[in-house]
Design a protein around this motif. Structure first.
Motif, PDB file in Angstrom:
ATOM      1  N   PHE A 130      31.328  39.044  28.401  1.00 33.67           N
ATOM      2  CA  PHE A 130      32.391  39.975  28.016  1.00 33.67           C
ATOM      3  C   PHE A 130      32.265  41.278  28.809  1.00 33.67           C
ATOM      4  O   PHE A 130      33.257  41.785  29.349  1.00 33.67           O
ATOM      5  N   GLU A 131      31.053  41.829  28.883  1.00 35.91           N
ATOM      6  CA  GLU A 131      30.858  43.082  29.632  1.00 35.91           C
ATOM      7  C   GLU A 131      31.136  42.891  31.120  1.00 35.91           C
ATOM      8  O   GLU A 131      31.696  43.781  31.771  1.00 35.91           O
ATOM      9  N   ALA A 132      30.748  41.739  31.672  1.00 35.33           N
ATOM     10  CA  ALA A 132      31.023  41.466  33.083  1.00 35.33           C
ATOM     11  C   ALA A 132      32.524  41.357  33.331  1.00 35.33           C
ATOM     12  O   ALA A 132      33.028  41.834  34.349  1.00 35.33           O
ATOM     13  N   VAL A 133      33.251  40.756  32.382  1.00 41.50           N
ATOM     14  CA  VAL A 133      34.710  40.651  32.510  1.00 41.50           C
ATOM     15  C   VAL A 133      35.337  42.044  32.450  1.00 41.50           C
ATOM     16  O   VAL A 133      36.242  42.365  33.238  1.00 41.50           O
ATOM     17  N   GLU A 134      34.845  42.887  31.540  1.00 42.67           N
ATOM     18  CA  GLU A 134      35.351  44.263  31.486  1.00 42.67           C
ATOM     19  C   GLU A 134      35.111  44.982  32.805  1.00 42.67           C
ATOM     20  O   GLU A 134      35.976  45.706  33.296  1.00 42.67           O
ATOM     21  N   LEU A 135      33.931  44.789  33.395  1.00 41.67           N
ATOM     22  CA  LEU A 135      33.623  45.392  34.687  1.00 41.67           C
ATOM     23  C   LEU A 135      34.559  44.839  35.759  1.00 41.67           C
ATOM     24  O   LEU A 135      35.053  45.583  36.608  1.00 41.67           O
ATOM     25  N   ALA A 136      34.836  43.536  35.700  1.00 47.05           N
ATOM     26  CA  ALA A 136      35.751  42.915  36.678  1.00 47.05           C
ATOM     27  C   ALA A 136      37.144  43.534  36.576  1.00 47.05           C
ATOM     28  O   ALA A 136      37.783  43.815  37.592  1.00 47.05           O
ATOM     29  N   TYR A 137      37.632  43.749  35.345  1.00 48.73           N
ATOM     30  CA  TYR A 137      38.937  44.399  35.177  1.00 48.73           C
ATOM     31  C   TYR A 137      38.909  45.818  35.730  1.00 48.73           C
ATOM     32  O   TYR A 137      39.870  46.272  36.352  1.00 48.73           O
ATOM     33  N   ASP A 138      37.804  46.503  35.530  1.00 46.31           N
ATOM     34  CA  ASP A 138      37.644  47.854  36.055  1.00 46.31           C
ATOM     35  C   ASP A 138      37.730  47.831  37.576  1.00 46.31           C
ATOM     36  O   ASP A 138      38.454  48.621  38.194  1.00 46.31           O
ATOM     37  N   VAL A 139      37.009  46.910  38.202  1.00 44.93           N
ATOM     38  CA  VAL A 139      37.005  46.791  39.663  1.00 44.93           C
ATOM     39  C   VAL A 139      38.382  46.340  40.157  1.00 44.93           C
ATOM     40  O   VAL A 139      38.884  46.855  41.148  1.00 44.93           O
ATOM     41  N   ALA A 140      39.007  45.383  39.449  1.00 49.44           N
ATOM     42  CA  ALA A 140      40.334  44.911  39.861  1.00 49.44           C
ATOM     43  C   ALA A 140      41.353  46.042  39.783  1.00 49.44           C
ATOM     44  O   ALA A 140      42.198  46.174  40.654  1.00 49.44           O
ATOM     45  N   GLY A 141      41.250  46.852  38.734  1.00 53.87           N
ATOM     46  CA  GLY A 141      42.152  48.008  38.616  1.00 53.87           C
ATOM     47  C   GLY A 141      41.944  48.977  39.755  1.00 53.87           C
ATOM     48  O   GLY A 141      42.888  49.541  40.295  1.00 53.87           O
ATOM     49  N   MET A 142      40.677  49.163  40.153  1.00 53.85           N
ATOM     50  CA  MET A 142      40.355  50.041  41.253  1.00 53.85           C
ATOM     51  C   MET A 142      40.960  49.496  42.559  1.00 53.85           C
ATOM     52  O   MET A 142      41.533  50.231  43.339  1.00 53.85           O
ATOM     53  N   ALA A 143      40.848  48.174  42.764  1.00 57.48           N
ATOM     54  CA  ALA A 143      41.391  47.554  43.972  1.00 57.48           C
ATOM     55  C   ALA A 143      42.916  47.670  44.011  1.00 57.48           C
ATOM     56  O   ALA A 143      43.504  47.893  45.064  1.00 57.48           O
ATOM     57  N   THR A 144      43.562  47.540  42.849  1.00 61.54           N
ATOM     58  CA  THR A 144      45.021  47.652  42.761  1.00 61.54           C
ATOM     59  C   THR A 144      45.467  49.076  43.108  1.00 61.54           C
ATOM     60  O   THR A 144      46.455  49.256  43.806  1.00 61.54           O
ATOM     61  N   LEU A 145      44.723  50.047  42.622  1.00 57.53           N
ATOM     62  CA  LEU A 145      45.071  51.438  42.910  1.00 57.53           C
ATOM     63  C   LEU A 145      44.982  51.750  44.403  1.00 57.53           C
ATOM     64  O   LEU A 145      45.758  52.539  44.933  1.00 57.53           O
ATOM     65  N   ARG A 146      44.017  51.089  45.090  1.00 57.46           N
ATOM     66  CA  ARG A 146      43.870  51.313  46.525  1.00 57.46           C
ATOM     67  C   ARG A 146      45.001  50.646  47.314  1.00 57.46           C
ATOM     68  O   ARG A 146      45.286  51.018  48.419  1.00 57.46           O
ATOM     69  N   GLY A 147      45.607  49.620  46.686  1.00 55.99           N
ATOM     70  CA  GLY A 147      46.733  48.925  47.327  1.00 55.99           C
ATOM     71  C   GLY A 147      46.231  48.043  48.358  1.00 55.99           C
ATOM     72  O   GLY A 147      46.508  47.557  49.269  1.00 55.99           O
TER      73      GLY A 147
END
Length: 156
Positions: free
Chosen positions: A139-156
């Motif tokens: 669960f914590e790793a998935v939360e981290l993945a969403y955090d990283v994915a959100g970061m990647a989306t923001l970078r475009g």
């Protein structure tokens, strides 16, 4: 909050779960250094089919590095002091944006993390936080993945 572009993963677990976290993070960063007290990275990943593929993927990323037989002595603002477990030689890694600590089945803190500066984010996953089931770590790793994915989306 973004993890940044240069991440250090302190892996005292060495399992397939740790390698999965590293592979996921590697997709979203410029540089990732795995620091481990073991004599090799991910020693508990099977030597059959999985291990060669893991090292092939890690080696294909130009920003991947590993520091084996290393202990974290101190974490400062954006830096880690390491010592070689055999020789005791010390080295400092600078320019670290985030530290991800992966610890096995004990609520053990990585030495020196309590003195961390405001410029470096620490993400604690699994038993590094408290001993519990694998579901909690996933669960914590998935939360981290969403955090990283959100970061990647923001970078475009």
């Amino acid at each position: 909050e973004a993890l940044g572009r240069r991440i250090a993963v302190v892996d005292a677990d060495g399992t397939a779960y740790a390698s999965g976290i590293v592979l996921m993070l590697l997709e979203a960063v410029d540089e990732l250094t795995v620091i481990t007290p073991f004599e090799t990275a991910f020693p508990h990943v099977g030597a059959g089919y999985d291990r060669p593929l893991l090292f092939e993927r890690l080696g294909a990323h130009p920003g991947f590095d590993r520091r084996v037989s290393q202990r974290v002595e101190r974490v400062g603002a954006g830096e880690l002091d390491l010592s070689d477990a055999i020789t005791g030689r010390r080295v400092t890694l600078e320019g670290i944006d985030s530290v991800v600590a992966i610890e096995p089945r004990a609520p053990m803190a990585v030495s020196g993390l309590d003195g961390i500066g405001a410029d470096t984010r620490i993400v604690t996953i699994g038993d590094a936080f408290a001993p519990r089931t694998i579901d909690a770590a996933i669960f914590e790793a998935v939360e981290l993945a969403y955090d990283v994915a959100g970061m990647a989306t923001l970078r475009g």
